[in-house]
Every structure is written in C-alpha cells, then in structure tokens.
Design a protein around this motif. Structure first.
Motif, short mmCIF file in Angstrom:
data_model
loop_
_atom_site.label_atom_id
_atom_site.label_comp_id
_atom_site.label_asym_id
_atom_site.label_seq_id
_atom_site.Cartn_x
_atom_site.Cartn_y
_atom_site.Cartn_z
N CYS A 66 5.78 6.22 -7.73
CA CYS A 66 5.32 7.61 -7.83
C CYS A 66 5.81 8.39 -6.60
CB CYS A 66 3.80 7.69 -7.79
SG CYS A 66 2.98 6.75 -9.08
N GLY A 67 5.93 9.68 -6.77
CA GLY A 67 6.18 10.60 -5.65
C GLY A 67 7.42 10.23 -4.85
N THR A 68 7.24 10.20 -3.55
CA THR A 68 8.36 9.89 -2.65
C THR A 68 8.94 8.50 -2.92
OG1 THR A 68 7.61 11.39 -0.93
CG2 THR A 68 8.87 9.49 -0.19
N SER A 69 8.07 7.56 -3.25
CA SER A 69 8.56 6.20 -3.53
C SER A 69 9.45 6.20 -4.78
CB SER A 69 7.38 5.24 -3.72
OG SER A 69 6.62 5.18 -2.54
N SER A 90 5.75 1.08 -3.35
CA SER A 90 4.55 1.83 -2.96
C SER A 90 4.31 1.67 -1.47
CB SER A 90 3.34 1.32 -3.74
OG SER A 90 2.17 1.96 -3.31
N GLN A 91 4.26 2.78 -0.76
CA GLN A 91 3.94 2.71 0.67
C GLN A 91 2.58 2.08 0.86
OE1 GLN A 91 2.14 3.26 4.21
NE2 GLN A 91 1.41 4.67 2.64
N SER A 92 1.57 2.65 0.18
CA SER A 92 0.19 2.20 0.38
C SER A 92 -0.09 0.86 -0.28
CB SER A 92 -0.78 3.23 -0.21
OG SER A 92 -0.54 3.37 -1.61
N THR A 151 -1.54 2.58 -5.09
CA THR A 151 -1.43 3.67 -6.06
C THR A 151 -1.78 3.16 -7.46
OG1 THR A 151 0.19 4.74 -4.68
CG2 THR A 151 0.18 5.38 -7.00
N VAL A 160 -0.26 12.67 5.36
CA VAL A 160 -0.25 12.58 3.89
C VAL A 160 1.19 12.66 3.36
CG1 VAL A 160 -0.89 13.84 1.79
CG2 VAL A 160 -2.61 13.34 3.53
N ALA A 161 1.99 13.51 3.96
CA ALA A 161 3.39 13.62 3.54
C ALA A 161 4.14 12.37 4.02
CB ALA A 161 4.02 14.87 4.13
N SER A 162 4.72 11.68 3.08
CA SER A 162 5.40 10.43 3.42
C SER A 162 6.78 10.73 4.02
CB SER A 162 5.54 9.61 2.14
OG SER A 162 6.06 8.36 2.43
N LYS A 220 8.70 17.66 -0.32
CA LYS A 220 8.17 17.83 1.04
C LYS A 220 7.78 19.29 1.27
CE LYS A 220 7.24 14.63 2.20
NZ LYS A 220 7.60 13.46 1.43
N GLU A 226 4.61 20.30 -0.84
CA GLU A 226 3.31 19.69 -0.55
C GLU A 226 2.71 20.12 0.79
OE1 GLU A 226 2.96 15.39 -0.40
OE2 GLU A 226 4.92 15.18 0.49
N VAL A 242 -3.29 7.53 -3.74
CA VAL A 242 -3.86 8.03 -5.00
C VAL A 242 -4.37 6.84 -5.81
CG1 VAL A 242 -3.47 9.49 -7.02
CG2 VAL A 242 -2.27 9.98 -4.88
O1 M6R Z 1 1.65 4.90 -1.53
P1 M6R Z 1 2.69 5.26 -2.55
O2 M6R Z 1 4.08 5.14 -2.05
O3 M6R Z 1 2.50 4.52 -3.85
O4 M6R Z 1 2.43 6.80 -2.85
C1 M6R Z 1 3.15 7.47 -3.82
C2 M6R Z 1 2.91 8.95 -3.72
O5 M6R Z 1 1.55 9.25 -3.92
C3 M6R Z 1 3.38 9.52 -2.38
O6 M6R Z 1 4.70 9.22 -2.12
C4 M6R Z 1 3.18 11.04 -2.38
O7 M6R Z 1 4.06 11.65 -3.30
C5 M6R Z 1 3.36 11.61 -0.98
N1 M6R Z 1 2.38 12.61 -0.72
C6 M6R Z 1 4.70 12.21 -0.75
O8 M6R Z 1 4.84 12.77 0.50
#
Ligand code: M6R
Length: 359
Positions: A53-56, A100-102, A105, A151-153, A239, A242, A356
């Motif tokens: 999702c998102g940046t990933s 996924s960074q976190s 998700t 929050v912004a990756s 970026k 958001e 998320v």
């Molecule tokens: O932790 P994750 O990489 O799974 O998160 C995915 C997105 O929620 C995350 O990249 C989101 O889009 C960021 N706010 C982007 O800056």
C-alpha cells in the motif's frame, strides 16, 4: 530525538545515506557480489506478485522493472486492498512479496494470508523487527532503516528500493539472466551512493526551499515520469498531498495526452522527472506539450540536457536505476519545504496514521 532537525521527516530524509549503507552491509560488495541469506533454499520464482500500500506500493512498482529486466521473472504489482478481494489465480509456484514498512498494514497482511492459504510462498520485506508481516511470512528480509517516526514515509522507501534492487540482482544471478555488467555496475554504484547522497542533500534542501517559495501557492500539481521514474512521480505526488494538502496527481508522462493535459494552465504546475536515459526525448516532447499550454514546469534533470522548463533542478548523474535514489530525496524535500512553508503539521498530517491497522 530529532537530532537538531526541526521535524522527524527532515531527519529521516537526511538519514538516507546511512540507510543505503546499512542495507547493503553484509549483502553486497565488490568482492562477493550480492548475497541474500534470507532467501537461502528458495528458487527464483516463476511468477512474482508484489503486494503493498501507499509508498511501499510505489517501491514495488519501481522494483518490477528491474526484476523483469534482470531476472526475467513476470511481475505484477498489486494494491493490497484490491489484491485481497480479487478472485486470485495463485498456486505453489507463485511467490508473493509483501512490502510494508510497519509490517502491520491490515490490507497487506490480509493479502499475504490469502496468498499463503492458496499455497504461494510469501516473502515479507519490512522494517519493523518482529512485526506481524515478519512473523507470518515464509521468508523475511528486513530493510534495516531504523525507526521511522514521521507519518510520511521517506527513508523506508529508500531502503525498500535498495532491497528490491538487490533482489533483482540475486534472482538474475540465480537464473543466469543478469546482463554481464549489471551486477558489477550496480554494486559499485550502490557502494558509492551514500557519499554522493551525503554530499548532495544539503544543496537539494536549498533548491527545495527556494522552489517551495515559488510554487506553494499552487492549488494542484501534476507529477510526470516515465519508465523507472514513473513510480517516483507517483511518490512525489503522494508526498506533496499528504503533508501540504495540495492536490497532486502522478502520471506516466505518455498518458498526459489521454486526458490530464486538459487540466494544464498557468495555475497548474508540472513537476517532471526528465533524466538522462533512453526515454529522455519522449519526456522532453511531453513537456513541450505542457509548455504549449502555458503550464509552468519544474524538472529534475541531469547536467547538459536541454529542456523547455521554468526551473531546471539539476542533479548529478549516477549509474542507471540508481538515479532514482537521488530523485527520491528531491521529491521528499520539495514536499517537506512546501508543507513547512505553509505551516502544516509535517510529522502528524491531518487524517493520517503511521500504520493503517484497520481496513
Ligand atoms: O507500513 P506500510 O509500508 O505498510 O504502510 C503503507 C502506507 O500506509 C504508507 O506508505 C503510507 O502511504 C505513508 N503515509 C506514505 O508516506
């Protein structure tokens, strides 16, 4: 904790030289080439599905081109919230790469669980050690970017790109499809990248600061890129929206004439990625079309290239796909400087959570 920086986001952007160095430590060097012990015993996939999702997700799109071209593996990149509900066609020959960074998700986790139920092998590419993705995947590759607070990756994407590049090299070598010079050039380039980034980041910030003063009154922005830079255009737009709440759209440059060019006027600027590569002449002609509609253009570009733009942001040229590692902090810094100039809450933008964990 912010190490003297005004915001975590800025600190994390400036950590990217260290992030690249940590990602490749023990995994790539000029003597041994590339090693990914995390994947020991796993053959190169027949088909790869990247789910994120998102940046990933943008990182995954970027990795697709390299994996296809170096390892000749067919790759699909899927938004996890779509993937999880599709009538999937997967079996034990498929590999799913969950990015996924976190590692928490909800949609990405649901996607990887479905894939495992259907017999596919799941590789987790995540940053947070011990996260759910890392516990449930069959193989885990840690991005080792360190805690990302904003929050912004930012630095997480840099680490994901590094690992995706190493994956493409690893599978390309395993399959014998890697072009002869790719491994040596990529590894040499990666090893030199931290010092190039370290030297460039302060100047990038200055340029971003001055451009932010000029463009922060825009209500909308178009981000354009082609080829390996297209996912970066998507990321630049994400970026900006958001953290500054300015509407931004990322498009493949060649898609402009299929609709979005109707939006262009002097109040709707374009942020273009126009680097020295095979597609440069195409990007240039796309930008000529924007200019003919009186659209203002900022372009990240390389020395010696001529472009019809208002602001050329010239960055040094490095090897092939590694240029994305210099484009990325420019996009992050531009969004950061615009948001900060507009007085927005950079690290905690409205309506957003770092991770998320609900659908
Ligand atoms: O932790 P994750 O990489 O799974 O998160 C995915 C997105 O929620 C995350 O990249 C989101 O889009 C960021 N706010 C982007 O800056």
């Amino acid at each position: 904790q912010k190490g003297g920086y005004k915001h975590f986001m800025l600190k994390e952007i400036f950590e990217q030289p260290r992030v690249v160095a940590d990602c490749i430590a023990g995994r790539a060097d000029a003597v041994h080439g590339v090693r990914l012990p995390e994947l020991d015993g796993l053959a190169a996939p027949k088909r790869l599905h990247i789910v994120a999702c998102g940046t990933s997700y943008h990182a995954g799109l970027w990795g697709m081109g390299l994996i296809e071209s170096w390892a000749r593996i067919p790759v699909r990149v899927e938004i996890a919230s779509e993937f999880r509900y599709r009538d999937l066609i997967l079996d034990k020959d498929d590999v799913v790469l969950a990015i996924s960074q976190s590692g928490e998700t909800a949609d990405t986790l649901a996607g990887m669980r479905r894939a495992r139920e259907m017999g596919a092998t799941v590789i987790g590419l995540c940053n947070v050690v011990g996260s759910t993705v890392s516990r449930e995947a069959d193989h885990v590759i840690y991005t080792q970017a360190g805690p990302e607070i904003s929050v912004a990756s930012t630095k997480a994407m840099c680490s994901q790109l590094t690992l995706l590049l190493l994956l493409a090299l690893h599978w390309g070598r395993q399959k014998g499809t890697l072009p002869a010079d790719a491994q040596a050039s990529a590894v040499r380039g990666l090893v030199g990248l931290p010092s190039v980034l370290e030297a460039e980041l302060p100047r990038m910030r200055e340029v971003a600061q001055s451009l932010s003063r000029k463009y922060s009154s825009a209500r909308s922005f178009m981000y354009l890129g082609r080829g390996v830079q297209f996912p970066l255009a998507l990321e630049g737009a994400l970026k900006l929206k958001e953290i500054s709440y300015i509407h931004a759209e990322g498009y493949a440059s060649g898609e402009m004439k299929h609709g979005p060019i109707a939006l262009i006027d002097p109040e709707f600027p374009t942020f273009a990625l126009a680097l020295h590569d095979d597609l440069f002449p195409k990007v240039k002609s796309n930008l000529e079309e924007v200019q003919a509609r009186d659209g203002r253009i900022v372009a990240i570009t390389h020395p010696g290239l001529e472009l019809p733009v208002d602001d050329a942001w010239v960055i040094p040229e490095v090897w092939g796909p590694l240029n994305s590692f210099l484009v990325l902090p420019c996009l992050q810094l531009f969004a950061y400087e615009v948001a900060d100039y507009l007085g927005k809450d950079v690290d905690q933008p409205r309506n957003l959570a770092k991770s998320v964990t609900v659908e």
